[in-house]
Structures are given as structure tokens and as C-alpha cells.
Motif scaffolding. Structure first.
Motif, PDB file in Angstrom:
ATOM      1  N   UNK A 136      18.969 -81.436 -80.179  1.00 16.79           N
ATOM      2  CA  UNK A 136      18.798 -82.152 -78.913  1.00 16.79           C
ATOM      3  C   UNK A 136      18.214 -83.545 -79.138  1.00 16.79           C
ATOM      4  N   UNK A 137      17.309 -83.638 -80.092  1.00 12.64           N
ATOM      5  CA  UNK A 137      16.700 -84.937 -80.393  1.00 12.64           C
ATOM      6  C   UNK A 137      17.730 -85.910 -80.957  1.00 12.64           C
ATOM      7  N   UNK A 138      18.739 -85.370 -81.625  1.00 13.40           N
ATOM      8  CA  UNK A 138      19.756 -86.239 -82.233  1.00 13.40           C
ATOM      9  C   UNK A 138      20.431 -87.133 -81.212  1.00 13.40           C
ATOM     10  N   UNK A 139      20.768 -86.588 -80.039  1.00 13.24           N
ATOM     11  CA  UNK A 139      21.430 -87.384 -79.001  1.00 13.24           C
ATOM     12  C   UNK A 139      20.491 -88.453 -78.442  1.00 13.24           C
ATOM     13  N   UNK A 140      19.211 -88.101 -78.290  1.00 13.08           N
ATOM     14  CA  UNK A 140      18.236 -89.082 -77.799  1.00 13.08           C
ATOM     15  C   UNK A 140      18.070 -90.205 -78.812  1.00 13.08           C
ATOM     16  N   UNK A 141      17.978 -89.850 -80.095  1.00 14.13           N
ATOM     17  CA  UNK A 141      17.832 -90.858 -81.149  1.00 14.13           C
ATOM     18  C   UNK A 141      19.070 -91.750 -81.212  1.00 14.13           C
ATOM     19  N   UNK A 142      20.257 -91.149 -81.038  1.00 17.07           N
ATOM     20  CA  UNK A 142      21.492 -91.942 -81.044  1.00 17.07           C
ATOM     21  C   UNK A 142      21.499 -92.948 -79.897  1.00 17.07           C
ATOM     22  N   UNK A 143      21.109 -92.484 -78.707  1.00 10.69           N
ATOM     23  CA  UNK A 143      21.048 -93.380 -77.552  1.00 10.69           C
ATOM     24  C   UNK A 143      20.007 -94.473 -77.765  1.00 10.69           C
ATOM     25  N   UNK A 144      18.868 -94.115 -78.375  1.00  9.83           N
ATOM     26  CA  UNK A 144      17.829 -95.097 -78.669  1.00  9.83           C
ATOM     27  C   UNK A 144      18.331 -96.136 -79.669  1.00  9.83           C
ATOM     28  N   UNK A 145      19.112 -95.683 -80.667  1.00 11.83           N
ATOM     29  CA  UNK A 145      19.674 -96.609 -81.653  1.00 11.83           C
ATOM     30  C   UNK A 145      20.630 -97.604 -80.980  1.00 11.83           C
ATOM     31  N   UNK A 146      21.414 -97.119 -80.017  1.00 10.39           N
ATOM     32  CA  UNK A 146      22.341 -98.014 -79.301  1.00 10.39           C
ATOM     33  C   UNK A 146      21.564 -99.093 -78.554  1.00 10.39           C
ATOM     34  N   UNK A 147      20.483 -98.688 -77.873  1.00  6.53           N
ATOM     35  CA  UNK A 147      19.649 -99.656 -77.154  1.00  6.53           C
ATOM     36  C   UNK A 147      19.031-100.651 -78.137  1.00  6.53           C
ATOM     37  N   UNK A 148      18.523-100.131 -79.259  1.00  2.00           N
ATOM     38  CA  UNK A 148      17.955-101.001 -80.290  1.00  2.00           C
ATOM     39  C   UNK A 148      18.998-102.014 -80.762  1.00  2.00           C
TER      40      UNK A 148
END
Length: 265
Positions: A136-148
Motif C-alpha cells: 500500500x505504501x508503494x502507491x503513496x510513494x509513487x504518487x509522492x515521487x510524481x509530485x517531487x
């Protein structure tokens, strides 16, 4: 004879004093590893060598005890914690001096401290919760990377001429944004760009809102939710499930019917 010995081993394994002894030896192992990072006298080096031998033999005895008392020997290595403990103990048997694998042996001795996790159930729950939360954290981290990535590209285009050390390219910009997200002197970066772009504060405020407030709280929420599930599973362990209760009720009903039939006869 074997059954008596096994029963004695099981009693020893479940003994609270023995469990406490294992924890104490792990703590001593951690202190011994830390002591070796200092310059020690010859006497202290000799003491740490004796301690290291004692700790290795104690862990070997403890893992052997757990294996002997296991009812189904094949299931012993189905547990990742048992595999980890066994590897640490086996590699710890490698002699440190005059060995090509001396560095590996020293590194593994450092990991003996992690055995505290396999010994203390509460720590196992924490680690298991973190591992189960990773998908579940993987999707949040992926979305955070996109924002970054988006904000880093914007920052590199806009602020490159202001401070190339912070905004020279997209990789450096992402490191700068990580500094902003962790609030490490981020206002200095903001005020520097605001001297050229007065409204650049909007850039920082929106970025902090998305990352430091929204996404990090999502990460915490996922981990806490999984931890609650693990705690509830641990509490309900050994209790019959709904399906098992229904099956028992059905068996009791059939037994009562058979008894009634016998009485009528």
C-alpha cells in the motif's frame, strides 16, 4: 528417554527466566560489539573474545533448543524469523581471525542485535506490520515521487539562475525539495527565491501541503491501520473462527439427534 529430554527442553524453552536470559545475552552482544569500536587494552580485548565465544555458543544452544522442541521440523524453516536466526548463528561460527570471511563474520555479529526482534513478540508485530504495509505504501510513494518530479522540474526551470547549487538540474532540485519537506532551513531557500519572484512562496506552500502534510499522514495512517489489524490477529490467535463455531454447533445438533433416537428405541 527422548520424550523425557524433549519435555525438559520444552519446559526450559517456555521458562520466563530463560527467555529473559536470551534478551540479556542479546543486549550483552550489542554492548560487546559497541565496545570493539573503541581502542581497548589487551585485557579488555581478551574479555571481549571470551564474551564473543560465550554469546556464539549460547545462541547455538538456543536455536538448537527451538529446533528440537518444534513438533513439525519442516515448519521450523517456514518462519522467516527462524531462518534469519539460524543464518546469523551459523555464520557467527566462522572464526574471525585468519579467515578470508573475517569481514563477513564481523558484519553478521553486528546483526545479532536484530535477534531482539525475533525474541520479543511486540517487535515482531511492528516489523510484520511494516512489511505488510509496503504494497500500500508503494502507491503513496509513487504518487509522492510524481509530485517531487513535477515540482523539481518547475523549480529547476524557474530558480536555476538564482542558485545553481540548489536548482542546477532536476536531481539537485529534488534533493532541495526533500530538504524543504523536512523543514531543514527551508525558509532560507524560500526567501532567496522571493527576492526575484515575490510570489514564489505559493510554490513552497503547495509543495509542503502535498508532501509534508497530505502524503506523510497517509503513510502514517496506512502503517497504523495495518498495525491494528496485526494486533487484533494476535489477540484472536487460538480462538475459533465463525466457520469452526458453526461446524461445532452442527456436530452437537447431530449428536443430540442420535441420543434422542436411542432414547426412543
Amino acid at each position: 528417554m527422548y520424550q523425557n529430554t524433549k519435555a525438559a527442553f520444552i519446559k526450559l524453552k517456555n521458562n520466563k527466566f530463560f527467555e529473559l536470559s536470551v534478551i540479556c545475552v542479546i543486549i550483552i552482544s550489542a554492548l560487546e560489539i559497541g565496545a570493539k569500536t573503541y581502542s581497548l587494552s589487551n585485557t579488555a580485548v581478551s574479555i571481549t573474545a571470551v564474551l564473543d565465544t560465550f554469546i556464539t555458543l549460547f545462541f547455538l544452544f538456543e536455536i538448537s533448543l527451538r529446533f528440537i522442541t518444534e513438533e513439525h521440523k519442516k515448519n521450523f524453516f517456514k518462519s522467516a524469523w527462524n531462518v534469519f536466526d539460524t543464518l546469523v548463528v551459523v555464520i557467527s561460527l566462522i572464526p574471525i581471525n585468519d579467515s578470508e570471511m573475517a569481514l563477513l563474520a564481523r558484519l553478521v555479529r553486528v546483526f545479532r542485535v536484530l535477534r531482539m526482534i525475533s525474541v520479543v513478540p511486540e517487535l515482531r508485530i511492528l516489523i510484520n506490520s511494516l512489511i505488510k504495509a509496503l504494497p500500500q505504501l508503494g502507491y503513496v510513494v509513487l504518487l509522492m515521487f510524481i509530485i517531487f518530479y513535477i515540482y523539481a522540474a518547475i523549480g529547476s526551470f524557474m530558480f536555476n539562475t538564482i542558485n545553481p547549487k540548489l536548482w542546477g538540474d532536476i536531481a539537485i532540485s529534488m534533493l532541495t525539495l526533500f530538504r524543504v519537506m523536512t523543514f531543514e532551513d527551508w525558509t532560507d531557500i524560500q526567501y532567496e527565491t522571493m527576492e526575484v519572484y515575490p510570489y514564489s512562496w505559493i510554490y513552497y506552500m503547495t509543495f509542503i501541503f502535498f508532501t509534508a502534510f497530505a502524503f506523510l499522514n497517509m503513510v502514517i495512517g496506512i502503517v497504523v491501520n495495518v498495525m491494528e489489524e496485526e494486533h487484533s490477529k494476535e489477540k484472536n490467535k487460538g480462538q475459533p473462527t465463525l466457520g469452526e463455531l458453526k461446524q461445532e454447533i452442527t456436530e452437537l445438533k447431530s449428536l443430540i439427534l442420535k441420543l434422542d433416537e436411542k432414547k426412543n428405541l
